[in-house]
Write a protein that holds these residues in place. Sequence first.
Motif, mmCIF file in Angstrom:
data_model
loop_
_atom_site.group_PDB
_atom_site.id
_atom_site.type_symbol
_atom_site.label_atom_id
_atom_site.label_comp_id
_atom_site.label_asym_id
_atom_site.label_seq_id
_atom_site.Cartn_x
_atom_site.Cartn_y
_atom_site.Cartn_z
ATOM 1 N N VAL A 93 0.830 -1.219 0.000
ATOM 2 C CA VAL A 93 0.000 0.000 0.000
ATOM 3 C C VAL A 93 0.858 1.260 0.000
ATOM 4 C CG1 VAL A 93 -1.936 -1.103 1.207
ATOM 5 C CG2 VAL A 93 -0.204 0.108 2.544
ATOM 6 N N LEU A 94 0.290 2.316 -0.580
ATOM 7 C CA LEU A 94 0.922 3.634 -0.523
ATOM 8 C C LEU A 94 0.949 4.099 0.937
ATOM 9 C CD1 LEU A 94 1.640 5.859 -2.831
ATOM 10 C CD2 LEU A 94 -0.383 6.994 -1.973
ATOM 11 N N ILE A 95 2.025 4.741 1.324
ATOM 12 C CA ILE A 95 2.110 5.285 2.683
ATOM 13 C C ILE A 95 1.261 6.565 2.735
ATOM 14 C CG2 ILE A 95 3.678 6.249 4.404
ATOM 15 C CD1 ILE A 95 5.915 4.553 2.928
ATOM 16 N N ASP A 123 -14.855 5.076 -1.332
ATOM 17 C CA ASP A 123 -13.440 5.461 -1.484
ATOM 18 C C ASP A 123 -12.835 4.552 -2.557
ATOM 19 O OD1 ASP A 123 -10.800 6.240 -1.164
ATOM 20 O OD2 ASP A 123 -10.537 5.218 0.762
ATOM 21 N N ILE A 124 -12.435 5.191 -3.667
ATOM 22 C CA ILE A 124 -11.977 4.406 -4.816
ATOM 23 C C ILE A 124 -10.452 4.283 -4.781
ATOM 24 C CG2 ILE A 124 -12.123 4.168 -7.333
ATOM 25 C CD1 ILE A 124 -14.866 4.402 -5.826
ATOM 26 N N GLY A 125 -9.961 3.072 -4.656
ATOM 27 C CA GLY A 125 -8.525 2.839 -4.520
ATOM 28 C C GLY A 125 -8.104 3.130 -3.095
ATOM 29 N N THR A 126 -8.681 2.383 -2.178
ATOM 30 C CA THR A 126 -8.560 2.736 -0.753
ATOM 31 C C THR A 126 -7.169 2.506 -0.177
ATOM 32 O OG1 THR A 126 -9.820 2.630 1.320
ATOM 33 C CG2 THR A 126 -9.282 0.525 0.282
ATOM 34 N N GLY A 127 -6.401 1.585 -0.748
ATOM 35 C CA GLY A 127 -5.042 1.319 -0.235
ATOM 36 C C GLY A 127 -5.074 0.880 1.214
ATOM 37 N N SER A 128 -4.395 1.602 2.086
ATOM 38 C CA SER A 128 -4.378 1.259 3.515
ATOM 39 C C SER A 128 -5.709 1.561 4.190
ATOM 40 C CB SER A 128 -3.287 2.057 4.230
ATOM 41 O OG SER A 128 -3.616 3.446 4.193
ATOM 42 N N GLY A 129 -6.597 2.249 3.463
ATOM 43 C CA GLY A 129 -7.885 2.622 4.053
ATOM 44 C C GLY A 129 -7.823 3.942 4.805
ATOM 45 N N ALA A 130 -6.675 4.619 4.754
ATOM 46 C CA ALA A 130 -6.467 5.814 5.587
ATOM 47 C C ALA A 130 -7.584 6.846 5.419
ATOM 48 C CB ALA A 130 -5.114 6.451 5.272
ATOM 49 N N ILE A 131 -8.019 7.072 4.180
ATOM 50 C CA ILE A 131 -9.003 8.138 3.952
ATOM 51 C C ILE A 131 -10.364 7.767 4.549
ATOM 52 C CG2 ILE A 131 -10.290 9.371 2.141
ATOM 53 C CD1 ILE A 131 -7.743 9.069 0.367
ATOM 54 N N SER A 151 -6.548 -4.298 -5.511
ATOM 55 C CA SER A 151 -5.546 -5.181 -4.924
ATOM 56 C C SER A 151 -6.096 -5.856 -3.666
ATOM 57 C CB SER A 151 -4.283 -4.370 -4.599
ATOM 58 O OG SER A 151 -3.648 -4.865 -3.447
ATOM 59 N N GLU A 152 -6.122 -7.180 -3.729
ATOM 60 C CA GLU A 152 -6.649 -7.958 -2.611
ATOM 61 C C GLU A 152 -5.802 -7.744 -1.363
ATOM 62 O OE1 GLU A 152 -6.699 -12.081 -3.624
ATOM 63 O OE2 GLU A 152 -7.531 -12.677 -1.680
ATOM 64 N N SER A 153 -4.481 -7.655 -1.560
ATOM 65 C CA SER A 153 -3.618 -7.522 -0.390
ATOM 66 C C SER A 153 -3.785 -6.161 0.281
ATOM 67 C CB SER A 153 -2.154 -7.785 -0.741
ATOM 68 O OG SER A 153 -1.818 -7.146 -1.931
ATOM 69 N N SER A 154 -4.054 -5.114 -0.509
ATOM 70 C CA SER A 154 -4.253 -3.835 0.183
ATOM 71 C C SER A 154 -5.606 -3.814 0.887
ATOM 72 C CB SER A 154 -4.039 -2.627 -0.732
ATOM 73 O OG SER A 154 -4.999 -2.564 -1.704
ATOM 74 N N GLN A 159 -8.765 -3.581 5.850
ATOM 75 C CA GLN A 159 -9.701 -4.235 6.758
ATOM 76 C C GLN A 159 -9.122 -4.356 8.174
ATOM 77 O OE1 GLN A 159 -11.074 -7.205 4.148
ATOM 78 N NE2 GLN A 159 -12.926 -7.614 5.334
ATOM 79 N N GLU A 160 -7.842 -4.673 8.205
ATOM 80 C CA GLU A 160 -7.178 -4.784 9.501
ATOM 81 C C GLU A 160 -7.150 -3.411 10.192
ATOM 82 O OE1 GLU A 160 -3.504 -7.003 8.972
ATOM 83 O OE2 GLU A 160 -2.928 -6.398 11.003
ATOM 84 N N ASN A 161 -6.880 -2.373 9.417
ATOM 85 C CA ASN A 161 -6.864 -1.023 9.999
ATOM 86 C C ASN A 161 -8.244 -0.633 10.520
ATOM 87 O OD1 ASN A 161 -4.151 -0.157 9.853
ATOM 88 N ND2 ASN A 161 -4.340 0.127 7.639
ATOM 89 N N ALA A 162 -9.276 -0.994 9.762
ATOM 90 C CA ALA A 162 -10.640 -0.672 10.196
ATOM 91 C C ALA A 162 -10.954 -1.373 11.515
ATOM 92 C CB ALA A 162 -11.645 -1.062 9.124
#
Length: 285
Positions: A93-95, A123-131, A151-154, A159-162
Amino acid sequence: MPKLNIKEILDKTVDYFEKYDIAQPRLDAEVLLADLLDMERINLYVNFDRPLSPDEVDTYRELILKRRQGTPVAYLVGEKEFMGLKFKVNSDVLIPRPETEHLVQSILNRIDTWEEEEVKIADIGTGSGAIIISIAKLADKLVQGIAIDISESSLAIAQENAANLEVEEQLEFKEGNLLEPLDEKVDIIVSNPPYIPSGEIDGLQEEVQQEPSLALDGGQDGLDYYRKIIDQAVDYLTTDGLIIFEVGIEQSQDVADLLKKRNYSNIEIKKDYSDIERVVLAKYN
Ligand code: GLN
């Protein structure tokens, strides 16, 4: 050899990082050591005389080497603070960037003025989910979010962050391309899409190049994803729904033009803390 203490190893590391032109030598040295020793950074100073075990020294050396070779600190410590919240990150994921806090704040301000008690956001292209996670956590309305990523891995990280930040019940996670997984209308569509022009990727800082190119490369002129999202979003925004983007340097006008062409209205551009036009928002009605 006498054991090195915290102060001594930090001083050595700062010298080493300086030699290799690491941008923030002391900060990086401290963040890496604090993480390794599982203490707050400030406590390094209180414990300057604490000797390090040989294992700690070895592990620290490995981290320092990776940092010197260009791995971002956030990947080495596995987390990054954003909007005052801690997000797990890895090289999938993008930092999260400080300037993206501006995007989140713009949405929080907007939501504040709405009368509805519930807001649905994609949120389109959520990455780490930060937004989407920060919005769900910090908004004073009930936010229901749909986090989409190809990306399944992101998505797994998001999900973990949520879960860690206790908003998982407000969020759905969908794997897929841009708006394709959406099957309902939403009040807000937000995206920080890949926006670096393909030809500029090779010239990026070494550490940015360690981030997923899927999250950076916006096609020839950097605007590919804005075009697609702007086209697709007209079918998924509620009346007076809001679309809101982070944009790269000098892209705000181009993105505003794309919105105009597609008959969006109330187009606004907002600057970030460095006075760069960073956020573009518009309505569709
Ligand atoms: N803000 C990132 C950078 O400039 C780019 C992120 C993106 O393409 N959305 O490094």
